[in-house]
Design a protein around this motif. Structure first.
Motif, PDB file in Angstrom:
ATOM      1  N   MET A 271       0.824  -1.092  -0.061  1.00  0.00           N
ATOM      2  CA  MET A 271      -0.084   0.130   0.008  1.00  0.00           C
ATOM      3  C   MET A 271       0.937   1.342   0.157  1.00  0.00           C
ATOM      4  N   ASP A 272       1.857   1.299   0.623  1.00  0.00           N
ATOM      5  CA  ASP A 272       3.081   2.523   0.748  1.00  0.00           C
ATOM      6  C   ASP A 272       3.328   2.726  -0.894  1.00  0.00           C
ATOM      7  N   ALA A 273       3.769   1.554  -1.529  1.00  0.00           N
ATOM      8  CA  ALA A 273       4.150   1.686  -2.791  1.00  0.00           C
ATOM      9  C   ALA A 273       3.001   2.095  -3.876  1.00  0.00           C
ATOM     10  N   ILE A 274       1.812   1.518  -3.632  1.00  0.00           N
ATOM     11  CA  ILE A 274       0.525   2.188  -4.515  1.00  0.00           C
ATOM     12  C   ILE A 274       0.471   3.688  -3.886  1.00  0.00           C
ATOM     13  N   GLY A 275       0.478   4.012  -2.959  1.00  0.00           N
ATOM     14  CA  GLY A 275       0.464   5.306  -2.341  1.00  0.00           C
ATOM     15  C   GLY A 275       1.347   6.432  -3.107  1.00  0.00           C
ATOM     16  N   ARG A 276       2.672   5.910  -3.161  1.00  0.00           N
ATOM     17  CA  ARG A 276       3.552   6.945  -3.919  1.00  0.00           C
ATOM     18  C   ARG A 276       3.066   7.009  -5.394  1.00  0.00           C
ATOM     19  N   GLU A 277       2.913   5.742  -5.972  1.00  0.00           N
ATOM     20  CA  GLU A 277       2.395   5.993  -7.430  1.00  0.00           C
ATOM     21  C   GLU A 277       1.204   6.922  -7.669  1.00  0.00           C
ATOM     22  N   VAL A 278       0.065   6.692  -6.928  1.00  0.00           N
ATOM     23  CA  VAL A 278      -1.113   7.380  -6.970  1.00  0.00           C
ATOM     24  C   VAL A 278      -0.737   8.930  -6.865  1.00  0.00           C
ATOM     25  N   ALA A 279       0.201   9.121  -5.650  1.00  0.00           N
ATOM     26  CA  ALA A 279       0.310  10.655  -5.282  1.00  0.00           C
ATOM     27  C   ALA A 279       1.140  11.395  -6.668  1.00  0.00           C
ATOM     28  N   ALA A 280       2.069  10.443  -7.379  1.00  0.00           N
ATOM     29  CA  ALA A 280       2.755  10.889  -8.395  1.00  0.00           C
ATOM     30  C   ALA A 280       1.761  11.179  -9.657  1.00  0.00           C
ATOM     31  N   ALA A 281       0.604  10.349  -9.648  1.00  0.00           N
ATOM     32  CA  ALA A 281      -0.017  10.568 -10.891  1.00  0.00           C
ATOM     33  C   ALA A 281      -1.128  11.568 -10.822  1.00  0.00           C
ATOM     34  N   LEU A 282      -1.409  11.520  -9.480  1.00  0.00           N
ATOM     35  CA  LEU A 282      -2.711  12.818  -9.132  1.00  0.00           C
ATOM     36  C   LEU A 282      -2.238  13.320  -7.821  1.00  0.00           C
ATOM     37  N   PRO A 283      -1.585  14.383  -7.722  1.00  0.00           N
ATOM     38  CA  PRO A 283      -0.996  14.976  -6.702  1.00  0.00           C
ATOM     39  C   PRO A 283      -2.088  15.531  -5.626  1.00  0.00           C
ATOM     40  N   GLY A 284      -1.851  15.113  -4.260  1.00  0.00           N
ATOM     41  CA  GLY A 284      -2.882  15.316  -3.309  1.00  0.00           C
ATOM     42  C   GLY A 284      -3.871  13.875  -2.699  1.00  0.00           C
ATOM     43  N   ALA A 285      -3.642  13.121  -3.808  1.00  0.00           N
ATOM     44  CA  ALA A 285      -4.516  11.742  -3.516  1.00  0.00           C
ATOM     45  C   ALA A 285      -3.845  11.125  -2.358  1.00  0.00           C
ATOM     46  N   GLU A 286      -4.530  10.293  -1.573  1.00  0.00           N
ATOM     47  CA  GLU A 286      -4.240   9.706  -0.406  1.00  0.00           C
ATOM     48  C   GLU A 286      -4.744   8.233  -0.337  1.00  0.00           C
ATOM     49  N   VAL A 287      -4.184   7.468   0.327  1.00  0.00           N
ATOM     50  CA  VAL A 287      -4.800   6.013   0.369  1.00  0.00           C
ATOM     51  C   VAL A 287      -5.233   6.086   2.010  1.00  0.00           C
ATOM     52  N   ALA A 288      -6.363   5.512   1.971  1.00  0.00           N
ATOM     53  CA  ALA A 288      -7.417   5.269   2.972  1.00  0.00           C
ATOM     54  C   ALA A 288      -6.542   4.455   4.196  1.00  0.00           C
ATOM     55  N   ARG A 289      -6.431   5.132   5.658  1.00  0.00           N
ATOM     56  CA  ARG A 289      -6.171   4.171   6.704  1.00  0.00           C
ATOM     57  C   ARG A 289      -7.325   4.422   7.600  1.00  0.00           C
ATOM     58  N   GLU A 290      -7.585   3.332   8.445  1.00  0.00           N
ATOM     59  CA  GLU A 290      -8.305   3.204   9.622  1.00  0.00           C
ATOM     60  C   GLU A 290      -7.995   4.543  10.565  1.00  0.00           C
ATOM     61  N   GLY A 291      -8.746   5.099  11.001  1.00  0.00           N
ATOM     62  CA  GLY A 291      -8.669   6.422  11.738  1.00  0.00           C
ATOM     63  C   GLY A 291      -8.401   7.757  11.286  1.00  0.00           C
ATOM     64  N   MET A 292      -8.279   7.474   9.743  1.00  0.00           N
ATOM     65  CA  MET A 292      -8.157   8.734   8.952  1.00  0.00           C
ATOM     66  C   MET A 292      -9.485   9.874   9.072  1.00  0.00           C
ATOM     67  N   VAL A 293      -9.140  11.143   9.173  1.00  0.00           N
ATOM     68  CA  VAL A 293     -10.354  12.041   9.231  1.00  0.00           C
ATOM     69  C   VAL A 293      -9.995  13.061   7.873  1.00  0.00           C
ATOM     70  N   LEU A 294     -10.991  13.215   7.371  1.00  0.00           N
ATOM     71  CA  LEU A 294     -10.817  14.364   6.393  1.00  0.00           C
ATOM     72  C   LEU A 294     -11.963  15.358   6.309  1.00  0.00           C
ATOM     73  N   ALA A 295     -11.431  16.545   6.110  1.00  0.00           N
ATOM     74  CA  ALA A 295     -12.767  17.557   6.022  1.00  0.00           C
ATOM     75  C   ALA A 295     -12.477  18.341   4.935  1.00  0.00           C
ATOM     76  N   PRO A 296     -13.398  18.418   4.022  1.00  0.00           N
ATOM     77  CA  PRO A 296     -13.060  19.387   3.000  1.00  0.00           C
ATOM     78  C   PRO A 296     -13.169  20.941   3.040  1.00  0.00           C
TER      79      PRO A 296
END
Length: 296
Positions: A271-296
């Motif tokens: 998942m770390d590796a996928i996260g790096r690839e996703v962030a490179a392809a679309l800056p600001g993208a994140e991989v969901a983790r348990e406990g993560m909180v997002l507020a737009p």
């Protein structure tokens, strides 16, 4: 004009309202298909799909995988609770936490359960009753003490939440065996889209998904596989890829992509590796983790 950033934190937020009276999403289960607990998944989490949304003082829950048990443990001291649970579909990994959700056993609580994928031959109440039926489960839904209402609708319709206080919920049909529903929740000028479980057609963006996520602040998308894994082994299984998520979010001018519904065989390093690839392809993208909180 550059879009305003979406705030992210894994710090605790009060169990009551969102931090500023706006829209907030918290992740309690991020895994797909089957729970995958253990040391190799500890950083991202091994529980299946369960999200908490706070729209001001209103509580919405998305799906009821194994993660909802932990959410229930936090909510049990907040009774009386009046909330809605929106199901994408009723495959086991999205409903198996319901019998272990402690607020269902408190008579002062009220819940409305919504599903839009079942068509005319089945109802949500019947499906959940049969899920908790012998010899598959030891007790029936009658053990619940809370007031529970079952609400069926057709994917593509808006969900008329009771006492919604400015909340709009739009839906769309997703491409998944036995059907599934995607949701767009709008409140206080912000929007969160929850798009899982869905399978794309390579080279043909899903118009239902594009229409639902257009301009959204946050899109939580089924990224079960990579494009390579999907083409090699999983065509027809009902899931999508992080690369397709990037393509859709770029086309729909989404502000933030969240990679979700992780393959149970994808450990933390993967998942770390996928996260790096996703962030490179679309800056600001994140991989969901348990406990993560997002507020737009």
């Amino acid at each position: 004009m550059q879009a305003a950033p979406v705030r992210a934190t894994v710090a605790a937020v009060s169990e009551g309202n969102s931090s500023d009276g706006g829209l907030l999403v918290r992740f309690w289960g991020v895994r797909g298909s089957i729970a995958a607990p253990g040391p190799s998944t500890a950083r991202y989490g091994g529980n299946t799909s369960s999200l908490e949304l706070r729209c001001g003082d209103r509580l919405l829950l998305l799906d009821a995988g194994t993660g909802i048990r932990y959410l229930g443990g936090k909510l049990v001291g907040s009774a009386p609770i009046d909330a809605d649970i929106l199901f994408t579909h009723t495959h086991f990994d999205h409903v198996c936490g319901l019998p272990f959700f402690k607020p269902f056993f408190q008579p002062e609580n009220s819940f409305r359960l919504w599903a839009g994928h079942l068509g005319t031959d089945l109802t949500l109440q019947r499906v959940l009753r049969e899920f908790m039926m012998a010899p598959l489960f030891p007790v029936p839904p009658e053990v619940f003490k809370a007031r529970i209402e079952y609400r069926d609708f057709k994917a593509g319709e808006a969900v008329p939440l009771a006492r919604a206080h400015g909340i709009t919920v739009r839906t769309a049909a997703l491409n998944h065996p036995d059907g599934a529903t995607g949701y767009r929740i709008e409140y206080a000028g912000k929007s969160v889209c929850y798009i899982t479980d869905t399978e794309h057609v390579p080279g043909a963006p899903d118009r239902n998904v594009l229409g639902l996520i257009e301009g959204a602040d946050i899109v939580i998308y089924d990224c079960m596989y990579t494009d390579e894994e999907y083409a090699r082994s999983y065509v027809g299984w009902g899931h999508s890829t992080w690369q397709e998520a990037v393509r859709l979010c770029k086309a729909a001018r989404v502000k933030k992509l969240v990679v979700f519904h992780h393959d149970p065989d994808h450990d933390d390093d993967r998942m770390d590796a996928i996260g790096r690839e996703v962030a490179a392809a679309l800056p600001g993208a994140e991989v969901a983790r348990e406990g993560m909180v997002l507020a737009p």
